[in-house]
Design a protein around this motif. Structure first.
Motif, mmCIF file in Angstrom:
data_model
loop_
_atom_site.group_PDB
_atom_site.id
_atom_site.type_symbol
_atom_site.label_atom_id
_atom_site.label_comp_id
_atom_site.label_asym_id
_atom_site.label_seq_id
_atom_site.Cartn_x
_atom_site.Cartn_y
_atom_site.Cartn_z
ATOM 1 N N HIS A 379 0.829 -1.207 0.000
ATOM 2 C CA HIS A 379 0.000 0.000 0.000
ATOM 3 C C HIS A 379 0.865 1.259 0.000
ATOM 4 N N LEU A 380 1.908 1.246 0.820
ATOM 5 C CA LEU A 380 2.795 2.403 0.863
ATOM 6 C C LEU A 380 3.505 2.583 -0.469
ATOM 7 N N ALA A 381 3.978 1.492 -1.056
ATOM 8 C CA ALA A 381 4.648 1.573 -2.359
ATOM 9 C C ALA A 381 3.702 2.145 -3.398
ATOM 10 N N GLY A 382 2.443 1.719 -3.351
ATOM 11 C CA GLY A 382 1.465 2.266 -4.283
ATOM 12 C C GLY A 382 1.279 3.757 -4.107
ATOM 13 N N LEU A 383 1.265 4.205 -2.867
ATOM 14 C CA LEU A 383 1.126 5.634 -2.600
ATOM 15 C C LEU A 383 2.333 6.409 -3.125
ATOM 16 N N VAL A 384 3.522 5.886 -2.900
ATOM 17 C CA VAL A 384 4.732 6.549 -3.399
ATOM 18 C C VAL A 384 4.695 6.639 -4.921
ATOM 19 N N HIS A 385 4.338 5.552 -5.566
ATOM 20 C CA HIS A 385 4.253 5.556 -7.022
ATOM 21 C C HIS A 385 3.222 6.567 -7.508
ATOM 22 N N PHE A 386 2.077 6.599 -6.831
ATOM 23 C CA PHE A 386 1.027 7.531 -7.229
ATOM 24 C C PHE A 386 1.518 8.976 -7.130
ATOM 25 N N VAL A 387 2.172 9.296 -6.035
ATOM 26 C CA VAL A 387 2.678 10.657 -5.850
ATOM 27 C C VAL A 387 3.646 11.035 -6.962
ATOM 28 N N LEU A 388 4.551 10.128 -7.292
ATOM 29 C CA LEU A 388 5.560 10.449 -8.310
ATOM 30 C C LEU A 388 4.950 10.540 -9.705
ATOM 31 N N LEU A 389 4.029 9.629 -10.026
ATOM 32 C CA LEU A 389 3.398 9.689 -11.343
ATOM 33 C C LEU A 389 2.536 10.943 -11.483
ATOM 34 N N HIS A 390 1.813 11.255 -10.416
ATOM 35 C CA HIS A 390 0.974 12.454 -10.455
ATOM 36 C C HIS A 390 1.826 13.707 -10.551
ATOM 37 N N ARG A 391 2.942 13.693 -9.825
ATOM 38 C CA ARG A 391 3.854 14.844 -9.867
ATOM 39 C C ARG A 391 4.448 15.006 -11.261
ATOM 40 N N ARG A 392 4.867 13.903 -11.858
ATOM 41 C CA ARG A 392 5.450 13.995 -13.197
ATOM 42 C C ARG A 392 4.411 14.450 -14.219
ATOM 43 N N HIS A 393 3.186 13.974 -14.029
ATOM 44 C CA HIS A 393 2.133 14.358 -14.972
ATOM 45 C C HIS A 393 1.774 15.836 -14.835
ATOM 46 N N ALA A 394 1.705 16.302 -13.582
ATOM 47 C CA ALA A 394 1.298 17.690 -13.352
ATOM 48 C C ALA A 394 2.466 18.658 -13.437
ATOM 49 N N GLY A 395 3.672 18.125 -13.326
ATOM 50 C CA GLY A 395 4.850 18.990 -13.393
ATOM 51 C C GLY A 395 5.136 19.719 -12.108
ATOM 52 N N ARG A 396 4.499 19.297 -11.031
ATOM 53 C CA ARG A 396 4.735 19.937 -9.741
ATOM 54 C C ARG A 396 4.260 18.996 -8.641
ATOM 55 N N THR A 397 4.665 19.280 -7.399
ATOM 56 C CA THR A 397 4.238 18.469 -6.274
ATOM 57 C C THR A 397 2.786 18.761 -5.964
ATOM 58 N N THR A 398 1.981 17.695 -5.853
ATOM 59 C CA THR A 398 0.569 17.871 -5.529
ATOM 60 C C THR A 398 0.189 16.928 -4.408
ATOM 61 N N GLY A 399 -1.024 17.042 -3.959
ATOM 62 C CA GLY A 399 -1.486 16.155 -2.905
ATOM 63 C C GLY A 399 -1.746 14.771 -3.437
ATOM 64 N N ALA A 400 -1.524 13.789 -2.604
ATOM 65 C CA ALA A 400 -1.767 12.389 -2.971
ATOM 66 C C ALA A 400 -3.164 11.992 -2.554
ATOM 67 N N ARG A 401 -3.914 11.397 -3.514
ATOM 68 C CA ARG A 401 -5.263 10.956 -3.197
ATOM 69 C C ARG A 401 -5.232 9.456 -2.965
ATOM 70 N N ALA A 402 -5.546 9.023 -1.736
ATOM 71 C CA ALA A 402 -5.448 7.595 -1.435
ATOM 72 C C ALA A 402 -6.459 7.202 -0.402
ATOM 73 N N THR A 403 -7.000 6.002 -0.529
ATOM 74 C CA THR A 403 -7.925 5.471 0.464
ATOM 75 C C THR A 403 -7.651 4.004 0.670
ATOM 76 N N HIS A 404 -6.539 3.686 1.345
ATOM 77 C CA HIS A 404 -6.215 2.298 1.664
ATOM 78 C C HIS A 404 -6.969 1.918 2.922
ATOM 79 N N ARG A 405 -7.759 0.916 2.855
ATOM 80 C CA ARG A 405 -8.547 0.481 4.027
ATOM 81 C C ARG A 405 -8.193 -0.941 4.368
#
Length: 405
Positions: A379-405
Motif C-alpha cells: 500500500h505504501l509503495a502504491g502511494l509513493v508511485h502515485f505521488v511520483l506519477l501524479h507529480r510527473r504528470h502535473a509537473g509539480r508536487t501535488t497532494g496524494a489521493r489515497a484510500t487504503h482500508r
C-alpha cells in the motif's frame, strides 16, 4: 495503486525515522517496514536515515546516515544530502517528543528543492498538546501525502484540520508473518525469555508487550493481580518491552523499580516478571502464543493506534485493553476477542481479565486476515508511485489521493 503502469517504476525512497539501536515503537515500525518493502516492492531502493542520539558507530550497516535528534541544523544538512543523492521521495516518520519540531527544517529544504515527501505521524492521540498539534499540522502542510495508521487517526487529523481528506492515506500497522502462524521450535530466544517460557506453572499467563513507560498503565495491571489470584492461584504476569526514556517523563528503569515495589507491597512479586528487552518478531510470537490474555491498560483514552494490540489479535490472543478510539475501531473486526475497559480502574480490569480467562477455554485461531507487513508495504509503495506519477504528470508536487482500508 500497484497498477501495471507503476510496477516497473524505479524509485529511490529515503526514510527519515527513529531506527535501531533506538528501542521504541516507531523504530520497530520502521524496521519492519523496511524489511517488508524489500519483499513487496523490490523496485524501490530504500535509503534509511536514522533520527537518534546514539553515536554513528553504534548504528546498523543498513543506515545511510544519522541525524542527531537534538541538532537543529542537522535536519537541514540531512535534507541537502538527500537532495544531492537524488532521492525521488522521502518518507518522514514522525514521533512526538522534544525534538519533533526540528523536522520542519528538513521538510522545508525538501519543499524548496521540489522533492515530494510523505509524513507518517505516529502516536496520534486526542489528548495531543496544542504545540504538538501545530507541529504535525506544519509538517502536513506541504506533504504530498499523510500516512496514518487507523481510521481513528484519520478522524483526528481531519477534526484538528491538520490535513485535507484528499491527502490522507490510511495504511494500518503491518503484522510480521511470524505472529500469524505457529511459532517455530528452533527460534533463537534470549535466555530470560527462554526461562519464562520453560516455566510450566499450572496457571494462566498474562502479557503486556511494547515500550515500557508510565503511560502504559502497567501499575494498574499489577494492582489487579491480588484480585485475580483469588480466582486463578497460579496466575503470572510478564511485561516484555524496552524502556522508552526519550518521550517519557519517568525513565523506564525508575518505573520498573516502582512496579517491583508495588508488587512486593502486595505480596505478588514472584508473579511479576519484567523483561527489559525489545523482542524480535519470532520472540514476540513465542510469548504471545504461550500466553492466555494480552493486557493493555494504557492510561490515555485517546489512543488512535496500538501495535501491541494488533500483534496480540494477529496471534490469536484475547485482549483486554483500555477503551480508546483504536480499540473501538478494532473491536468490530475481532468480535468477542477484544474487551475494552475504563482506564486506571484495577477492579474493572480484573473483572474483565477474569471473565476472559473463565470463557477462553480454547484460543481462537490466529487472525490471518490481518494486514501483513508485506500488504502494508504494498500500500505504501502504491502511494509513493502515485505521488511520483501524479507529480510527473502535473509537473509539480501535488497532494496524494489515497484510500487504503
Amino acid at each position: 495503486m500497484m497498477a501495471a503502469t507503476t510496477a516497473g517504476l524505479r524509485v529511490r525512497l529515503a526514510i527519515v525515522s527513529p531506527y535501531p539501536p533506538r528501542q521504541c515503537a516507531v523504530s520497530a515500525y520502521t524496521q519492519e517496514l523496511v524489511r517488508a518493502l524489500a519483499v513487496a516492492a523490490p523496485q524501490i531502493t530504500v535509503s534509511l536515515w536514522s533520527v537518534d542520539s546514539t553515536p554513528v558507530a553504534d548504528h546498523r550497516p543498513d543506515v545511510a546516515g544519522v541525524i542527531p535528534a537534538a541538532d537543529l541544523s542537522g535536519y537541514r544538512r540531512a535534507a541537502q544530502k538527500l537532495i544531492r543523492i537524488g532521492a525521488d521521495a522521502v518518507l518522514v516518520v514522525h514521533e512526538p517528543g522534544p525534538h519533533a519540531r526540528h523536522l520542519l527544517g528538513l521538510t522545508a529544504e525538501l519543499t524548496r528543492a521540489g522533492v515530494p515527501y510523505l509524513i507518517a505521524p505516529h502516536e496520534l492521540r486526542w489528548s495531543v498538546r496544542p504545540d504538538q498539534a501545530d507541529t504535525i499540522a506544519a509538517l502536513c502542510r506541504e506533504a504530498a501525502g499523510v500516512v496514518v495508521l487507523s481510521e481513528a487517526a484519520e478522524k483526528l487529523v481531519l477534526a484538528a484540520r491538520m490535513a485535507p481528506p484528499e491527502r490522507i492515506a490510511v495504511i494500518p500497522y503491518g503484522v510480521p508473518p511470524e505472529l500469524t502462524r505457529p511459532p517455530s521450535s528452533d527460534v533463537d530466544v534470549r535466555p530470560e525469555l527462554a526461562y519464562l517460557l520453560a516455566d510450566r506453572a499450572p496457571g494462566p499467563l498474562l502479557v503486556t508487550t511494547g515500550p515500557v513507560h508510565p503511560g502504559r498503565g502497567v501499575d494498574v495491571a499489577v494492582a489487579t493481580l491480588p484480585l485475580l489470584v483469588r480466582r486463578f492461584p497460579g496466575i503470572r504476569y510478564v511485561v516484555a518491552g524496552a524502556d522508552d526514556d526519550l518521550n517519557a517523563p519517568l525513565p523506564g528503569a525508575r518505573y520498573r523499580a516502582v512496579l517491583r515495589r508495588a508488587a512486593a507491597a502486595r505480596g505478588i512479586d514472584e508473579r511479576l516478571h519484567l523483561l527489559d528487552a525489545a523482542l524480535a518478531p519470532p520472540e514476540t510470537a513465542l510469548l504471545l502464543h504461550a500466553a492466555s490474555v494480552a493486557v493493555l491498560p494504557d492510561l490515555d483514552p485517546g489512543i488512535t493506534s496500538s501495535a501491541p494490540l494488533v500483534d496480540a489479535l494477529a496471534a490469536g490472543l484475547p485482549v483486554v485493553t483500555t477503551a480508546h478510539p483504536f480499540a473501538r475501531e478494532t473491536s468490530g473486526r475481532a468480535p468477542g476477542h477484544l474487551v475494552p475497559v475504563p482506564p486506571a480502574n484495577p477492579e474493572a480490569l480484573a473483572e474483565a481479565v477474569g471473565d476472559v480467562l473463565d470463557k477462553a477455554r480454547r484460543r481462537h485461531s490466529p487472525n490471518r486476515e490481518t494486514d501483513t507487513s508485506v500488504t502494508s508495504a504494498e500500500h505504501l509503495a502504491g502511494l509513493v508511485h502515485f505521488v511520483l506519477l501524479h507529480r510527473r504528470h502535473a509537473g509539480r508536487t501535488t497532494g496524494a489521493r489515497a484510500t487504503h482500508r
